[in-house]
Design a protein around this motif. Structure first.
Motif, PDB file in Angstrom:
ATOM      1  N   VAL A 185       0.610   8.687  80.932  1.00 18.01           N
ATOM      2  CA  VAL A 185       0.675   7.626  81.935  1.00 18.01           C
ATOM      3  C   VAL A 185      -0.104   6.428  81.399  1.00 18.01           C
ATOM      4  O   VAL A 185      -1.209   6.592  80.879  1.00 18.01           O
ATOM      5  CB  VAL A 185       0.039   8.112  83.266  1.00 18.01           C
ATOM      6  N   SER A 186       0.477   5.237  81.526  1.00 16.79           N
ATOM      7  CA  SER A 186      -0.238   4.058  81.029  1.00 16.79           C
ATOM      8  C   SER A 186      -1.501   3.835  81.851  1.00 16.79           C
ATOM      9  O   SER A 186      -1.549   4.122  83.048  1.00 16.79           O
ATOM     10  CB  SER A 186       0.658   2.823  81.080  1.00 16.79           C
ATOM     11  N   LEU A 243      -4.638   2.954  86.873  1.00 17.92           N
ATOM     12  CA  LEU A 243      -5.709   2.235  87.558  1.00 17.92           C
ATOM     13  C   LEU A 243      -5.213   1.465  88.778  1.00 17.92           C
ATOM     14  O   LEU A 243      -5.970   1.229  89.716  1.00 17.92           O
ATOM     15  CB  LEU A 243      -6.424   1.299  86.586  1.00 17.92           C
ATOM     16  N   GLN A 244      -3.943   1.066  88.786  1.00 15.57           N
ATOM     17  CA  GLN A 244      -3.405   0.342  89.936  1.00 15.57           C
ATOM     18  C   GLN A 244      -3.370   1.211  91.179  1.00 15.57           C
ATOM     19  O   GLN A 244      -3.465   0.721  92.293  1.00 15.57           O
ATOM     20  CB  GLN A 244      -1.992  -0.170  89.642  1.00 15.57           C
ATOM     21  N   LYS A 245      -3.255   2.522  90.980  1.00 17.59           N
ATOM     22  CA  LYS A 245      -3.176   3.447  92.106  1.00 17.59           C
ATOM     23  C   LYS A 245      -4.550   3.800  92.668  1.00 17.59           C
ATOM     24  O   LYS A 245      -4.650   4.422  93.711  1.00 17.59           O
ATOM     25  CB  LYS A 245      -2.481   4.740  91.670  1.00 17.59           C
ATOM     26  N   LEU A 246      -5.623   3.405  91.979  1.00 20.87           N
ATOM     27  CA  LEU A 246      -6.970   3.809  92.369  1.00 20.87           C
ATOM     28  C   LEU A 246      -7.775   2.641  92.918  1.00 20.87           C
ATOM     29  O   LEU A 246      -7.560   1.492  92.541  1.00 20.87           O
ATOM     30  CB  LEU A 246      -7.704   4.384  91.151  1.00 20.87           C
ATOM     31  N   ASP A 247      -8.724   2.954  93.798  1.00 17.48           N
ATOM     32  CA  ASP A 247      -9.649   1.920  94.271  1.00 17.48           C
ATOM     33  C   ASP A 247     -10.702   1.673  93.184  1.00 17.48           C
ATOM     34  O   ASP A 247     -10.805   2.449  92.240  1.00 17.48           O
ATOM     35  CB  ASP A 247     -10.274   2.308  95.611  1.00 17.48           C
ATOM     36  N   PRO A 248     -11.457   0.602  93.292  1.00 20.98           N
ATOM     37  CA  PRO A 248     -12.411   0.254  92.219  1.00 20.98           C
ATOM     38  C   PRO A 248     -13.417   1.359  91.885  1.00 20.98           C
ATOM     39  O   PRO A 248     -13.750   1.567  90.718  1.00 20.98           O
ATOM     40  CB  PRO A 248     -13.127  -0.984  92.772  1.00 20.98           C
ATOM     41  N   LEU A 249     -13.872   2.091  92.890  1.00 24.01           N
ATOM     42  CA  LEU A 249     -14.830   3.165  92.637  1.00 24.01           C
ATOM     43  C   LEU A 249     -14.185   4.288  91.820  1.00 24.01           C
ATOM     44  O   LEU A 249     -14.783   4.818  90.881  1.00 24.01           O
ATOM     45  CB  LEU A 249     -15.384   3.698  93.956  1.00 24.01           C
ATOM     46  N   GLU A 250     -12.964   4.624  92.166  1.00 24.13           N
ATOM     47  CA  GLU A 250     -12.240   5.659  91.417  1.00 24.13           C
ATOM     48  C   GLU A 250     -11.932   5.173  89.997  1.00 24.13           C
ATOM     49  O   GLU A 250     -11.957   5.956  89.053  1.00 24.13           O
ATOM     50  CB  GLU A 250     -10.948   6.044  92.148  1.00 24.13           C
ATOM     51  N   GLN A 251     -11.635   3.884  89.843  1.00 27.21           N
ATOM     52  CA  GLN A 251     -11.406   3.325  88.508  1.00 27.21           C
ATOM     53  C   GLN A 251     -12.653   3.466  87.652  1.00 27.21           C
ATOM     54  O   GLN A 251     -12.573   3.832  86.473  1.00 27.21           O
ATOM     55  CB  GLN A 251     -11.023   1.849  88.613  1.00 27.21           C
ATOM     56  N   ALA A 252     -13.806   3.195  88.251  1.00 26.42           N
ATOM     57  CA  ALA A 252     -15.073   3.331  87.516  1.00 26.42           C
ATOM     58  C   ALA A 252     -15.287   4.774  87.095  1.00 26.42           C
ATOM     59  O   ALA A 252     -15.725   5.045  85.967  1.00 26.42           O
ATOM     60  CB  ALA A 252     -16.235   2.846  88.380  1.00 26.42           C
ATOM     61  N   LYS A 253     -14.959   5.710  87.976  1.00 29.41           N
ATOM     62  CA  LYS A 253     -15.110   7.130  87.641  1.00 29.41           C
ATOM     63  C   LYS A 253     -14.217   7.512  86.461  1.00 29.41           C
ATOM     64  O   LYS A 253     -14.655   8.209  85.547  1.00 29.41           O
ATOM     65  CB  LYS A 253     -14.770   8.011  88.849  1.00 29.41           C
TER      66      LYS A 253
END
Length: 141
Positions: free
Chosen positions: A38-39, A44-54
């Protein structure tokens, strides 16, 4: 290993450990293939900023950990290499993200409900009670 055959290139005592290592490397390979299928932008578009950081922190920690193992296999002491400080920094950031997550999960105080609860639970002086009783008695006459 592939067919669980014992090779004469290494001691028999470590065969079980090598088999476990091969199995673990296979699992890591499978996870990396899944992650790479998965690109990153799409993920990252599917995740909120906190999840992106994780996701970013776990990816960085994984890559640095793999580099740590690589250094160890090349005879370099990873404890004296800058990768140790990098892993430490990533752990600090992971702890910060965990604190933020814990704060979001913490219960919030409803000030209105708390003030009503305290107001109703407070002791009422006898004088006010006596006046209320007296006023009730006057209204009946």
């Amino acid at each position: 290993m592939a067919g669980e055959e014992i090779n004469d290139d290494y001691p028999v005592e470590i065969h079980e450990s090598l088999s476990a290592l091969e199995s673990s490397l296979g699992a890591v390979d499978d996870m990396l293939k899944t992650m790479m299928s998965v690109s990153r932008n799409e993920l990252l578009q599917k995740l909120d900023p906190l999840e992106q950081a994780k996701v970013d922190l776990v990816s960085a920690y994984t890559l640095n950990s793999m580099f740590w193992v690589y250094l160890a296999t090349q005879g370099v002491n990873p404890k004296e290499h800058p990768v140790k400080q990098e892993l430490w920094k990533i752990r600090v950031y992971m702890n910060r993200v965990k604190e933020i997550t814990d704060k979001k999960k913490a219960t919030k105080l409803d000030r209105g409900a708390a003030s009503r609860f305290v107001k109703n639970a407070l002791w009422e002086p006898k004088l006010k009670k006596a006046l209320k009783i007296a006023n009730k008695g006057k209204g009946k006459n």
